[in-house]
Design a protein around this motif. Structure first.
Motif, PDB file in Angstrom:
ATOM      1  N   ASP A   1      57.067  26.149  58.761  1.00  0.00           N
ATOM      2  CA  ASP A   1      56.036  27.064  58.272  1.00  0.00           C
ATOM      3  C   ASP A   1      55.846  26.961  56.770  1.00  0.00           C
ATOM      4  OD1 ASP A   1      55.701  28.049  60.838  1.00  0.00           O
ATOM      5  OD2 ASP A   1      57.372  29.439  60.573  1.00  0.00           O
ATOM      6  N   GLY A   2      56.318  25.893  56.175  1.00  0.00           N
ATOM      7  CA  GLY A   2      56.176  25.724  54.736  1.00  0.00           C
ATOM      8  C   GLY A   2      57.549  25.733  54.084  1.00  0.00           C
ATOM      9  N   THR A   3      57.610  26.325  52.907  1.00  0.00           N
ATOM     10  CA  THR A   3      58.877  26.302  52.192  1.00  0.00           C
ATOM     11  C   THR A   3      59.693  27.548  52.496  1.00  0.00           C
ATOM     12  OG1 THR A   3      57.668  27.214  50.339  1.00  0.00           O
ATOM     13  CG2 THR A   3      58.160  24.877  50.250  1.00  0.00           C
TER      14      THR A   3
ATOM     15  N   GLY B   1      61.248  34.113  41.661  1.00  0.00           N
ATOM     16  CA  GLY B   1      60.747  35.362  41.109  1.00  0.00           C
ATOM     17  C   GLY B   1      61.561  36.547  41.580  1.00  0.00           C
TER      18      GLY B   1
ATOM     19  N   LEU C   1      49.484  18.090  48.074  1.00  0.00           N
ATOM     20  CA  LEU C   1      49.523  18.201  49.519  1.00  0.00           C
ATOM     21  C   LEU C   1      48.615  19.335  49.965  1.00  0.00           C
ATOM     22  CD1 LEU C   1      53.192  17.658  50.460  1.00  0.00           C
ATOM     23  CD2 LEU C   1      51.203  16.451  51.313  1.00  0.00           C
TER      24      LEU C   1
ATOM     25  N   MET D   1      57.730  36.729  48.848  1.00  0.00           N
ATOM     26  CA  MET D   1      57.851  36.540  47.403  1.00  0.00           C
ATOM     27  C   MET D   1      57.103  37.639  46.655  1.00  0.00           C
ATOM     28  SD  MET D   1      57.747  32.543  46.861  1.00  0.00           S
ATOM     29  CE  MET D   1      57.816  32.463  48.681  1.00  0.00           C
ATOM     30  N   ASN D   2      57.791  38.229  45.726  1.00  0.00           N
ATOM     31  CA  ASN D   2      57.206  39.385  45.075  1.00  0.00           C
ATOM     32  C   ASN D   2      57.276  39.230  43.565  1.00  0.00           C
ATOM     33  OD1 ASN D   2      59.926  39.335  45.106  1.00  0.00           O
ATOM     34  ND2 ASN D   2      60.206  41.475  45.718  1.00  0.00           N
ATOM     35  N   SER D   3      56.907  38.030  43.097  1.00  0.00           N
ATOM     36  CA  SER D   3      57.108  37.746  41.686  1.00  0.00           C
ATOM     37  C   SER D   3      56.237  38.618  40.802  1.00  0.00           C
ATOM     38  CB  SER D   3      56.817  36.278  41.407  1.00  0.00           C
ATOM     39  OG  SER D   3      55.450  36.030  41.609  1.00  0.00           O
TER      40      SER D   3
ATOM     41  N   GLN E   1      60.349  45.741  39.574  1.00  0.00           N
ATOM     42  CA  GLN E   1      61.707  45.202  39.571  1.00  0.00           C
ATOM     43  C   GLN E   1      62.159  44.785  38.171  1.00  0.00           C
ATOM     44  OE1 GLN E   1      62.496  41.332  41.341  1.00  0.00           O
ATOM     45  NE2 GLN E   1      60.317  40.860  41.320  1.00  0.00           N
ATOM     46  N   TYR E   2      61.224  44.640  37.249  1.00  0.00           N
ATOM     47  CA  TYR E   2      61.600  44.216  35.904  1.00  0.00           C
ATOM     48  C   TYR E   2      61.740  45.394  34.933  1.00  0.00           C
ATOM     49  CZ  TYR E   2      60.469  39.618  37.697  1.00  0.00           C
ATOM     50  OH  TYR E   2      60.433  38.468  38.442  1.00  0.00           O
TER      51      TYR E   2
ATOM     52  N   ARG F   1      54.596  26.259  39.438  1.00  0.00           N
ATOM     53  CA  ARG F   1      54.415  24.979  40.123  1.00  0.00           C
ATOM     54  C   ARG F   1      53.774  25.212  41.477  1.00  0.00           C
ATOM     55  NH1 ARG F   1      59.852  25.287  39.462  1.00  0.00           N
ATOM     56  NH2 ARG F   1      59.928  23.275  38.417  1.00  0.00           N
ATOM     57  N   PHE F   2      53.344  24.114  42.084  1.00  0.00           N
ATOM     58  CA  PHE F   2      52.821  24.191  43.443  1.00  0.00           C
ATOM     59  C   PHE F   2      53.974  24.081  44.425  1.00  0.00           C
ATOM     60  CE2 PHE F   2      48.815  22.997  41.390  1.00  0.00           C
ATOM     61  CZ  PHE F   2      47.976  23.920  42.006  1.00  0.00           C
ATOM     62  N   LEU F   3      53.973  24.934  45.420  1.00  0.00           N
ATOM     63  CA  LEU F   3      54.963  24.863  46.493  1.00  0.00           C
ATOM     64  C   LEU F   3      54.232  24.503  47.776  1.00  0.00           C
ATOM     65  CD1 LEU F   3      57.124  28.038  45.911  1.00  0.00           C
ATOM     66  CD2 LEU F   3      57.684  25.678  45.353  1.00  0.00           C
ATOM     67  N   LEU F   4      54.991  23.903  48.687  1.00  0.00           N
ATOM     68  CA  LEU F   4      54.409  23.569  49.975  1.00  0.00           C
ATOM     69  C   LEU F   4      54.385  24.798  50.854  1.00  0.00           C
ATOM     70  CD1 LEU F   4      55.804  20.099  50.830  1.00  0.00           C
ATOM     71  CD2 LEU F   4      53.433  20.816  50.744  1.00  0.00           C
ATOM     72  N   ASP F   5      53.309  24.987  51.530  1.00  0.00           N
ATOM     73  CA  ASP F   5      53.126  26.099  52.430  1.00  0.00           C
ATOM     74  C   ASP F   5      52.690  25.532  53.779  1.00  0.00           C
ATOM     75  OD1 ASP F   5      52.571  28.531  53.508  1.00  0.00           O
ATOM     76  OD2 ASP F   5      51.515  29.266  51.732  1.00  0.00           O
ATOM     77  N   LYS F   6      52.589  26.374  54.806  1.00  0.00           N
ATOM     78  CA  LYS F   6      52.134  25.812  56.072  1.00  0.00           C
ATOM     79  C   LYS F   6      50.680  25.361  55.985  1.00  0.00           C
ATOM     80  CE  LYS F   6      51.289  30.333  58.150  1.00  0.00           C
ATOM     81  NZ  LYS F   6      51.779  31.320  59.090  1.00  0.00           N
TER      82      LYS F   6
ATOM     83  N   THR G   1      49.586  23.308  49.768  1.00  0.00           N
ATOM     84  CA  THR G   1      50.299  23.750  48.581  1.00  0.00           C
ATOM     85  C   THR G   1      49.834  25.133  48.160  1.00  0.00           C
ATOM     86  OG1 THR G   1      48.687  22.509  47.344  1.00  0.00           O
ATOM     87  CG2 THR G   1      50.816  21.486  47.641  1.00  0.00           C
TER      88      THR G   1
ATOM     89  N   GLN H   1      52.928  28.894  42.613  1.00  0.00           N
ATOM     90  CA  GLN H   1      53.956  29.907  42.367  1.00  0.00           C
ATOM     91  C   GLN H   1      54.078  30.087  40.859  1.00  0.00           C
ATOM     92  OE1 GLN H   1      56.231  31.598  44.321  1.00  0.00           O
ATOM     93  NE2 GLN H   1      57.636  32.258  42.733  1.00  0.00           N
TER      94      GLN H   1
ATOM     95  N   PRO I   1      58.279  32.407  35.391  1.00  0.00           N
ATOM     96  CA  PRO I   1      58.553  33.694  34.752  1.00  0.00           C
ATOM     97  C   PRO I   1      57.670  33.981  33.543  1.00  0.00           C
ATOM     98  CG  PRO I   1      60.394  32.150  34.459  1.00  0.00           C
ATOM     99  CD  PRO I   1      59.472  31.540  35.460  1.00  0.00           C
TER     100      PRO I   1
END
Lengths: 268, 268, 268, 268, 268, 268
Positions: free
Chosen positions: A85-87, A136, E82, F1-3, F8-9, F79-84, F87, F90, F93
Motif C-alpha cells: 500500500d505504499g511506504t 514528522g 514514480l 502521518m501528522n507532521s 505536538q510541538y 522529499r517524495f515518498l512512495l505511496d500506493k 509518489t 512529505q 521539519p
C-alpha cells in the motif's frame, strides 16, 4: 515483523558475571537516575557481558547495536519501507528501545561516524526525546529507557574520539582485565579447565599485557584465555592450543611471536 | 529463491587435500569448540582448499563469500527486496549460514572495510547472535554454525589490517607453501604431469620464493605450478608453459623476468 | 530481454588476424586446459582483435566487458530488477558467460576497482564457481567457459596494478606492435592503401615508438596507422592525413609535435 | 518519450560558419571513413558551432552531450526506468545516436571521469559496437553513426587528460581563434555592429590573448566579442559594454582589470 | 504539482531598490540581448534584491535556486518520479524557467560543483537549448528566458572558482556596499529608524569594512545594519542591538570584538 | 502521518530556566522583529534549554533538528515518498516549521555540511521564502516562523565554521556557564541536592574550567554537575559520583584525571 515484541530482548538466563569492584551498585544508581552510561576498556575484558548482566539483573530488555562507519542515522532511528500500500515506517533499534523502555547498548561507538552520534543527543539530556524527522513524529522515551555506549580508549586517536558534546552526556565506568584471582575463576568457569590450568593461562596473559605498546597493540584478553582453555578441554595439547588461540591471532610479527611462544614455554 | 536449501552448500566429492602438519586435527578441535577460525597465508597456498576439505570432512554445508571493499553489511546480513506484495526480507550469506548451521567462510577478509567486519562480532563471542537491525530480529546461531576467515599477512599494511577487537575473536592457523615432497605430490596429482616434471616445477618455485621482497611481491604459488603442469599436459613445450603460466603473469619487471627465465632454463 | 541467447555472442565472420609468434597455439592449449588468460600490451596493438579471432576459431560465444572504475560487482554478476510482479533477477555479463559457456573478456581490467576484481576469483581456481550472494545461488561454470582479461603494463602504477592474488590466477601472453613486415601487411589490408604507402606509415610509427618515455606516453599504434591510411584512401593528402590521424591526437606538446611532423616530412 | 525520433536532432537552418583553413573538407573525409573525431581548442573559439555546421552539411542528426564529472556510464548508455508493468529500458543519448545513425558530440570530454570514457571504446574501433551490459544486448552501430569529442588542451593537467588508449581512437582537428579578418567578419555578422566597430573589439581581444599565462587563464573569446557587440547594438556605450561583457567576467584581479580597461580605453 | 504555473513566480509588489550607478539600464540592455548575466559582490550588499527588482521591472517570472555542493544536474534539470502508472517526468527549476520564459537566478553559484555548472552551457550560447538527456528531449528556451548567476569573489579560491568556459558565457555587473548617502537611506527605509540613527549604523559599518582582511573575513553588510535598526525599533538599546546584530554574529575573535565594540561605543 | 499537527510541538510545561543576563528580553525583541537568531556557547551550558524556554514563553511550537554531516537538504526540506498511488510529498521539519509558524531550532549547526546550510538563506532575509525545488513550489513563511541555530565556537576550526554569508543573516546571543550563585541554584534545583552540596560541585567545575586549553578540550558543564548531583541523590558516595559523572567521562588522560580527582578530593 515483530520489532516491538519486547520479550525477545529479555535476557532469560543469568549471564555469568564476576563483579570486579563496585560496578554493579554504581550502575544500579545510574539506572535509577536514568543517567546515560559509557563503559570504557580494552577489547575482550567483559564490557558487553557486564551490560548483558545488568539488563538481566534489572529485568530490562536489551537491544544491542554493533556500530560501524557505514551506519547511518536511519539505521538507528528507522526508515520508510515499501509496502503493497505504499511506504510503511519501520522503527530502528534505537527507536524501538525508546518506545518499549529497553536498555539500548551501542557497542564500539567510536566506529560510528561522529556526526551520526548526534542523533542520540536529545535522548541523553533532560528532554529524553527522539525526533523522527523523516516521519514528522517526536517520541518521548519510555520511563525505563536507558542508553549505554562502549568504547575502547586504546583506539582513541584524534580521528576517532567522541566529541565533548557527546562525552558530557554520559556517566562513565572504567573496565580493565579482572584481577588475577577473579580472572582465574572466570577462565576456569567458562572454559571448563582446572583452576591450575587457568592460572597458567592467566600468567601468560599477564606477560603479554606488559608488551602492550612495546610491539603489541593490545595484550591477550580474558576472552582469548577462555578460547585456549576450551581447546585444551577438547583435547588439544596446551602448547598447540596456546599457539592457535593466543599467539597466532594476536600478531604476525616474528619477534613478538617468539616472545609470546617463550612465555607459553615457561608454563607448559 | 532457495537460499535456505542446505543441500546446495554441501561438498559432495572429497576435495583433494594433503595434510602438511596437524592442521586437520587442530581444526577439528576448534570446530568442536565452535571456536571462530582464521586461516593465514600467501595466495595460492591452499587455504580455500583446506576449508573446503574440512567442510566435506565435517559434513557441514560451506558458504563462501569473496570479500571486497564495496561489500556492505547488508551484503552479508541481508536486505529487503521489493515483491508484488511489498517488501520481502532476503537473508544474506552470513544469515543463511547462521540459520542452517553452515561453515561461513569469509575469503580475503582484509579486503572488506574494517567497519563492515563489526557485524560479525556478536557471532564470534559467547552470544553467538546476529542482530538483523533492519528487520528487528535477533538470530541465535544454529549450534553447528562456525565462522572462518582468511587473510594474507603479506598484504598487511597499516591501512588494511584487522582490528585487535576482531583478531582476538578467532583462533588462527598459519599456512605456507607445502614442503617439497608434498608440493611435488600435489602438483603431479592435480596437473597430471610426472613426479619428475613436478619436481622441476617445484624447484623453479623455490627459487622464485627466495626473490620475495627482492623485487617480487610474492613467490610462485602451488596453484601456478599446477597451471604450468596442465599446459605441459596439453602438449605445450615446458619452457613456453613456464613462461606463460609462471613468469609472465607474476611480473612485468624486465630484470625479474630475466631472473625467472634463467631459473626455468636451469631445469628445461 | 534475451541475455541468454548464446547466438548473439558468436562471431560470424572470421576476423582478420595475422599471427605474430605462436600465440594462437598457446592460446588453444590454454583454452583446452580452461586456464584463465591475461593478454598484456600497449593500446592499439591488437589484443581485442586477437581475443575476437580466438573466439571465432574456437567457435565460442564472446562476451566483452569494457571495465571502468564505476563498475560494481553487480554490473558483472547481476542484480534484481523491478517487475510488475516484484523483483526479478537479471544476470550480468559474467554470469551469462558462466552459464552459456562463453569466453568472457574483461577489457582494460586495470580500470576496474581492485576489489571488484575479487568476484572473479572463485571462477579462476579449481572451484570454477560464481556465488550470487544476493540471490543465494551458487553457479557452477559451464565446461566451455573461460575468462580472459587484458591490461596495459605501461599504465601500471602502484595505484593501478592487479593484486598478486589476482595475477596468480591467470596464464599470460605478451603483445607488442607486430614486426615491420607483418605490420605493413596489416595496415595495407585494413586501410586499403598500397604496401608502399603502408611501409611509409609504419616507418613513421617506428620513429614515434623511440620517443616513448622521452616525451610521449605511448608510440603510434597500428590502429592509428590504419586510420591515417583510411583518410589517404578517402583522398586526403598524406601529410594532412598524418597530421590529423597521427600527430595531433597523440600529443599537445609543441616540441613533440615538431618531432613527429619532421618524421612525417621525411617520408612525404 | 520520443528519444528515437530522428527528426528532432536534425539541424534545420544552416548555421553561420566561416571556414578558417581546410577543416571542412578534412572533416568530410574523416566522416566518409567514419573516423571518430576530436576537436581541440580554447573556449568560445567555435568548436561547437563547427560540429553543428558539419552535421547540417552532412545532413546527419546531431546529439550533443555536455559532459560533467557526475556523468555515469548509464547517463550515456541508458538505464531501466520503472513503468506500470515493471522496468522499461530507456536508451541514453549515445545509444540513441548509435541506433539512428547520428553524429554524437561529447562536449568538454575532459570533464567526464576518465573511466566513464571507457564505454565509448568499442564504438571507436573496428567493432563499432556498444554493449548494453545491464540489458544483455549488443548494439551494432548504424552505418552513419560517428562520434565526435571536444576538449580544451589549456585545461589539460595530469589530473584531467584523456588516456592514451582513448586519444589513439580519434583523428584530431586543432581550433584556435580565427585570424583577424575572419574574426572581424564573424563579430560583425553575429552581433550586428559595423566592421569598424568589430575591428576595435577584435583588437582588444588580441591584446588580452597576449596576457594569457601572464595573469589571465584564457584570452577573450570570439563569443565574448559578439556579446559586447550585441550590447553596443542595444545602445550601451562601447566602454560600458566592454566592461560588462569583456573585462568583468574574465577576471577579478585588479591589475588585470586595469590592463584590460586600458586596452579598451585605447580604442574607445 | 503546479511547477509550470507561471504566475507564482511573478513578483507582485515592487521591491524596494535604490540604484547605485547605472546597473538598471545596463541590465535592461543585457536582457534585451538575452545576454546571460553574472552579478558579483560581497554578501548582503543587495545582489538578490537587485535581481528581484529587475524581474519585477521587466515583468518576468523569477525562479531562484540556492546552489549547494550536493546539487546534482537532476536538481536543476528534472528527474523521473514514480507515479501510479510508472514513472513521470518532473521538470527541475531550470527546465521550468526555460519553458515558461522566466529569469532563472542561480544564487551562490560557486557553491555548486563546477561540473554541475556544465549543464547550463548550451543555454548560454547561440544554441539556447537544454538537452534533457535522461528523457531524450531537446528543449529550445522560451524567447523571454534569461539566466542570471551570483557569486562572491571574496570567497574565490583556486578550489572554488568558475571555469573560464563558464565565465566567458556571461556579462558581469559588480556590486559593492552602496555609497554612504544611499546606504543611510536604505537602512532608514528598511528598518524604520531615523536617518540620524541610520547614519550612525553606517558609520560603524564603514569602520568594520576597513578591517576586512585584517582579522575580519568580511565587513558588516547593509543587511546587518537593517537588522540592528529593526531591533532598535523594537525598543532594544542601541548598544545591545549593535552587539547582538552586528558584533557577535560576525566574529568570535576577542580582539576583533573589542575593536568593533569600540566602534559602536564611538557612536552610542 | 501528522507532521502538520502543530500541537505536538507546543511546550506544555514551563521549562526551568534561570535568566543569566538580559537574554530573555533581547530574544523577545529579536522574535518581535522575526530576526533569525544564533545562540553560541560551550556544550551543556543551557542553550537548548533557553530556546525551549523561549518557545514556551512565546507560546510558539518548537521544532528541533539535531544537525549532522549526513543531513541532506532533503532531510530539512522534504522529499517524495512512495505511496500506493505513486509518489507523495512529505514536508521536512524546516518546511513544517515554515508552514505552521513554529520556531525551528537547528542544533549544532556546525555539524551540518556548509553547503546544506545554503537552503536556509531565503528564509533568513527579506524574502522569508523556502523554495521546494523538487516539488516546484515556493513557500512563503508563516508570519510567526523564526529560525534559531546553535553552535559552539570552541569547535570552530577553519574546516567547520559557518560561512560569512550565513553568519550575517543572524543576530547572536553568547552563552557561557552561569555565574556561581545561579549555577548553584540550578544544580540544586535540577538534581535535588542541597545548596551546600551544589556549591561543592560548582567549585569543582570552576577548577576544571581553568584547565580548558591546558589538557582539557572543555571544562565540566552544568549538565554534568546535575548528573553528579542526581547520583548523590540516589545514594552514591560523592567521590564515586564525581568520578563516574565528572572525571571519567571527560578525559582518558592520566594526568588530567589526577588533577580532577585532586579537585574532587579537596571538597569531599
Amino acid at each position: 515483523m515483530n520489532s516491538d515484541s519486547k520479550e525477545q530482548y529479555l535476557i532469560e538466563k543469568e549471564p555469568y558475571y564476576k563483579e570486579v569492584h563496585d560496578e554493579i551498585s554504581l550502575y544500579e544508581a545510574a539506572y535509577a537516575a536514568r543517567l546515560p552510561m559509557m563503559v570504557k576498556g580494552p577489547t575482550g575484558c567483559g564490557k558487553s557481558r557486564f551490560v548483558e548482566y545488568m539488563a538481566w539483573r534489572l529485568k530490562r530488555p536489551l537491544i544491542t547495536v554493533a556500530c560501524n562507519e557505514d551506519m547511518t542515522a536511519s539505521d538507528l532511528v528507522g526508515r520508510f519501507l515499501l509496502d503493497k500500500d505504499g511506504t510503511k515506517w519501520q522503527d530502528g533499534p534505537l527507536t524501538t528501545a525508546a518506545r518499549i523502555g529497553a536498555i539500548c547498548y551501542l557497542d564500539e561507538i567510536v566506529e560510528a561516524r561522529q556526526d551520526t552520534t548526534v542523533v542520540i543527543h536529545p535522548l541523553t539530556d533532560h528532554r529524553r526525546t527522539l525526533p523522527l524527522d523523516k516521519k514528522g513524529e517526536l517520541i518521548q522515551a519510555h520511563p525505563d529507557f536507558q542508553l549505554v555506549i562502549s568504547f575502547n580508549p586504546g583506539y582513541q586517536s584524534s580521528m576517532k574520539d567522541l566529541k565533548q558534546s557527546t562525552k558530557q552526556r554520559f556517566g562513565a565506568l572504567d573496565f580493565s582485565y579482572p584481577e588475577r584471582t577473579i580472572e582465574v575463576e572466570i577462565v576456569a568457569h567458562e572454559s571448563g579447565v582446572s583452576e591450575d590450568m587457568a592460572e597458567k593461562l592467566v600468567s601468560i596473559a599477564e606477560r603479554s599485557r606488559n608488551l602492550k605498546g612495546h610491539g603489541l597493540d593490545e595484550g591477550l584478553s580474558t576472552r582469548m584465555l577462555i578460547y585456549a582453555g576450551a581447546l585444551i578441554q577438547k583435547g588439544v595439547a596446551p602448547i598447540a592450543a596456546c599457539s592457535m588461540a593466543l599467539v597466532r591471532p594476536i600478531t604476525d610479527d616474528p619477534d613478538m611471536r617468539d616472545a609470546l611462544d617463550a612465555a607459553v614455554g615457561t608454563f607448559f
